[in-house]
Design a protein around this motif. Structure first.
Motif, PDB file in Angstrom:
ATOM      1  N   ASP A  57       1.160  -1.156  -0.073  1.00  0.00           N
ATOM      2  CA  ASP A  57       0.011  -0.069  -0.241  1.00  0.00           C
ATOM      3  C   ASP A  57       0.666   1.754  -0.221  1.00  0.00           C
ATOM      4  N   SER A  58       0.588   2.396  -1.116  1.00  0.00           N
ATOM      5  CA  SER A  58       1.448   3.406  -1.131  1.00  0.00           C
ATOM      6  C   SER A  58       1.183   4.096   0.149  1.00  0.00           C
ATOM      7  N   MET A  59       0.301   3.901   0.581  1.00  0.00           N
ATOM      8  CA  MET A  59      -0.597   5.522   1.606  1.00  0.00           C
ATOM      9  C   MET A  59       0.027   5.252   2.526  1.00  0.00           C
ATOM     10  N   LEU A  60       0.797   3.823   2.887  1.00  0.00           N
ATOM     11  CA  LEU A  60       1.322   3.514   3.884  1.00  0.00           C
ATOM     12  C   LEU A  60       3.379   3.358   4.483  1.00  0.00           C
ATOM     13  N   GLN A  61       3.577   4.564   3.453  1.00  0.00           N
ATOM     14  CA  GLN A  61       4.802   4.339   3.313  1.00  0.00           C
ATOM     15  C   GLN A  61       5.606   5.276   4.436  1.00  0.00           C
ATOM     16  N   GLU A  62       4.775   5.679   4.893  1.00  0.00           N
ATOM     17  CA  GLU A  62       5.705   6.688   6.604  1.00  0.00           C
ATOM     18  C   GLU A  62       6.375   5.563   7.384  1.00  0.00           C
ATOM     19  N   PRO A  63       7.520   7.016   7.605  1.00  0.00           N
ATOM     20  CA  PRO A  63       8.404   6.544   8.597  1.00  0.00           C
ATOM     21  C   PRO A  63       7.792   5.646   9.911  1.00  0.00           C
ATOM     22  N   MET A  64       6.423   5.738  10.098  1.00  0.00           N
ATOM     23  CA  MET A  64       5.877   4.854  11.354  1.00  0.00           C
ATOM     24  C   MET A  64       5.594   3.856  10.966  1.00  0.00           C
ATOM     25  N   TYR A  65       5.196   3.412  10.213  1.00  0.00           N
ATOM     26  CA  TYR A  65       5.093   1.935   8.982  1.00  0.00           C
ATOM     27  C   TYR A  65       6.025   0.862   8.334  1.00  0.00           C
ATOM     28  N   PHE A  66       7.382   2.531   8.206  1.00  0.00           N
ATOM     29  CA  PHE A  66       7.940   1.754   7.716  1.00  0.00           C
ATOM     30  C   PHE A  66       8.903   0.873   9.198  1.00  0.00           C
ATOM     31  N   PHE A  67       9.061   1.660  10.669  1.00  0.00           N
ATOM     32  CA  PHE A  67       9.892   1.037  11.495  1.00  0.00           C
ATOM     33  C   PHE A  67       8.245  -0.318  11.647  1.00  0.00           C
ATOM     34  N   LYS A 138       8.110  15.403   7.899  1.00  0.00           N
ATOM     35  CA  LYS A 138       8.851  14.488   6.673  1.00  0.00           C
ATOM     36  C   LYS A 138      10.561  15.053   6.143  1.00  0.00           C
ATOM     37  N   ARG A 139      10.524  16.418   7.144  1.00  0.00           N
ATOM     38  CA  ARG A 139      12.204  17.208   6.824  1.00  0.00           C
ATOM     39  C   ARG A 139      12.519  16.250   7.429  1.00  0.00           C
ATOM     40  N   ILE A 140      12.166  16.038   8.227  1.00  0.00           N
ATOM     41  CA  ILE A 140      13.226  15.740  10.025  1.00  0.00           C
ATOM     42  C   ILE A 140      13.507  13.984   9.613  1.00  0.00           C
ATOM     43  N   LEU A 141      12.359  13.331   9.053  1.00  0.00           N
ATOM     44  CA  LEU A 141      12.097  11.560   8.844  1.00  0.00           C
ATOM     45  C   LEU A 141      12.891  10.934   7.421  1.00  0.00           C
ATOM     46  N   LYS A 142      14.121  11.288   6.584  1.00  0.00           N
ATOM     47  CA  LYS A 142      14.261  11.402   5.723  1.00  0.00           C
ATOM     48  C   LYS A 142      14.064   9.715   5.439  1.00  0.00           C
ATOM     49  N   PRO A 143      14.395   8.949   4.590  1.00  0.00           N
ATOM     50  CA  PRO A 143      14.521   8.158   3.921  1.00  0.00           C
ATOM     51  C   PRO A 143      15.676   7.765   5.112  1.00  0.00           C
ATOM     52  N   ASN A 144      16.690   8.924   4.339  1.00  0.00           N
ATOM     53  CA  ASN A 144      18.558   8.584   4.190  1.00  0.00           C
ATOM     54  C   ASN A 144      18.387   8.331   6.102  1.00  0.00           C
ATOM     55  N   LEU A 145      17.802   9.152   6.817  1.00  0.00           N
ATOM     56  CA  LEU A 145      17.830   9.200   8.319  1.00  0.00           C
ATOM     57  C   LEU A 145      16.829   7.478   8.454  1.00  0.00           C
ATOM     58  N   MET A 146      15.783   7.167   8.380  1.00  0.00           N
ATOM     59  CA  MET A 146      15.400   6.152   8.511  1.00  0.00           C
ATOM     60  C   MET A 146      15.930   4.593   8.083  1.00  0.00           C
ATOM     61  N   LEU A 147      17.178   4.882   7.226  1.00  0.00           N
ATOM     62  CA  LEU A 147      17.810   3.690   6.972  1.00  0.00           C
ATOM     63  C   LEU A 147      18.350   3.216   7.964  1.00  0.00           C
ATOM     64  N   GLY A 148      19.327   4.971   8.179  1.00  0.00           N
ATOM     65  CA  GLY A 148      20.585   4.900   8.758  1.00  0.00           C
ATOM     66  C   GLY A 148      20.415   4.067  10.743  1.00  0.00           C
ATOM     67  N   LEU A 149      18.788   4.435  10.865  1.00  0.00           N
ATOM     68  CA  LEU A 149      18.617   4.397  12.177  1.00  0.00           C
ATOM     69  C   LEU A 149      18.592   3.192  12.794  1.00  0.00           C
ATOM     70  N   CYS A 150      17.686   2.351  11.251  1.00  0.00           N
ATOM     71  CA  CYS A 150      18.216   0.797  10.910  1.00  0.00           C
ATOM     72  C   CYS A 150      19.402  -0.058  10.974  1.00  0.00           C
ATOM     73  N   VAL A 151      20.554   1.063  10.531  1.00  0.00           N
ATOM     74  CA  VAL A 151      21.339   0.307  10.061  1.00  0.00           C
ATOM     75  C   VAL A 151      22.235   0.344  11.730  1.00  0.00           C
TER      76      VAL A 151
END
Length: 321
Positions: A57-67, A138-151
């Motif tokens: 679901d493209s509607m669930l591509q927010e940081p919360m759902y990623f985590f 959205k400016r703070i929780l960018k994809p790069n930051l989320m990926l960096g947090l997971c790594v």
């Protein structure tokens, strides 16, 4: 039950360990096998459904759902590391596990729990930004930051767990190879070494305390700021909506931290006071209840996921008919 098991009296590493299961509850093994199988099936189905819904679901591509998606994957790993072997012990009496498999299981258990506590912290940070700084979310929780947090979370787990497994696996074992537990729990295996296991046990306690302690402190700080922001809102509806978005996360944290911390400190400080079967059962439930109930909690309390799950299941049932 124990008297029929074989023993290894050679110095060095035993070829296999024998997992007792839950000492004192042998008469309940069939019921435990059925219960654990049901919970494991629920965990697999629920977490797989969470991952599928979020990825599709493209509607669930927010940081919360990623985590949440990563958390569901970790829950599958955590449950799969222990439950199949537990069910095998309870149902068929197949208690043997090879030396390498034992320490592999131990590694994945500790790594998964270390990753999960880190993810809960990341999710608390996500809720803090969403509620306290909504315009900059959205400016703070960018994809790069989320990926960096997971790594970072995964790297922290690997760095902390690797020395623990290495230290214990390189100690000499002698005497009994019977592990009085239903999986290769660190303290239970450490009791079988010929030398003093205090260094590796102390490392485990200190490492767990630092990781869990620091994460819970930051999570508590996040929720203090969240509550301050929520109760500063003028609208009661806005307050309820903000608190509702945090409710599922708080429930998941309680399921993970409370039995986990109880299990660790009972095994270290009160092992002579609390009955062995209670200690083992608590350690077992600590690894299976969160993966089982996490998708249920998020599925019920998160409207977007609940609606997408209904749509997915409806489409699946229509195709099946």
């Amino acid at each position: 039950m124990i008297s029929g098991l074989s023993y290894n009296h050679t110095m060095g590493s035993p070829a296999t360990f024998l997992l007792v299961g839950i000492p004192g509850l042998q008469s309940s093994y069939l019921g435990l096998a059925i219960s654990f199988s049901a919970m494991y099936s629920t965990a697999l189905l629920g977490n797989t459904l969470i991952i599928t819904v979020i990825c599709m679901d493209s509607m669930l591509q927010e940081p919360m759902y990623f985590f949440l998606c990563v958390l569901a994957a970790v829950d599958i790993v955590m449950a799969s590391s222990v439950v199949p072997k537990m069910v095998s012990i309870f149902s068929s009496g197949d208690s043997s596990i090879s030396f390498n498999a034992c320490f592999t299981q131990m590694y994945f258990i500790h790594a998964a729990t270390a990753v999960e506590t880190g993810l809960l912290l990341a999710m608390a940070f996500d809720r803090y930004v969403a509620i306290c700084k909504p315009l900059h979310y959205k400016r703070i929780l960018k994809p790069n930051l989320m990926l960096g947090l997971c790594v970072t979370i995964i790297s922290r787990a690997v760095i902390s767990v690797t020395p623990l497994s290495w230290m214990l696996s390189h100690l000499p074992f002698c005497g009994s190879n019977v592990v009085f537990h239903s999986y290769c729990e660190h303290m239970a295996v450490a009791k079988l070494v010929c030398t003093d296991p205090t260094p590796t046990s102390l490392y485990s306690l200190i490492c767990s305390t630092i990781i869990v302690g620091s994460d819970t402190v930051f999570i508590a700080a996040s929720y203090i700021l969240i509550l301050r922001a929520v109760f500063g809102l003028s609208s009661k509806n806005a307050q309820q909506k903000a608190l509702s978005t945090c409710g599922s996360h708080v429930g998941v944290m309680c399921l993970f931290y409370l039995p986990g911390m109880a299990s660790i400190y009972i095994a270290w400080l009160w092992q002579d006071v609390v009955p062995m079967h209670t200690q083992v059962l608590l350690a077992d439930l600590y690894l299976i209840i969160p993966p089982t109930l996490n998708p249920v909690i998020y599925g019920i309390r998160t409207k977007q996921i609940r609606e997408r799950m209904k749509m997915l299941l409806t489409c699946f049932l229509r195709k099946g008919s």
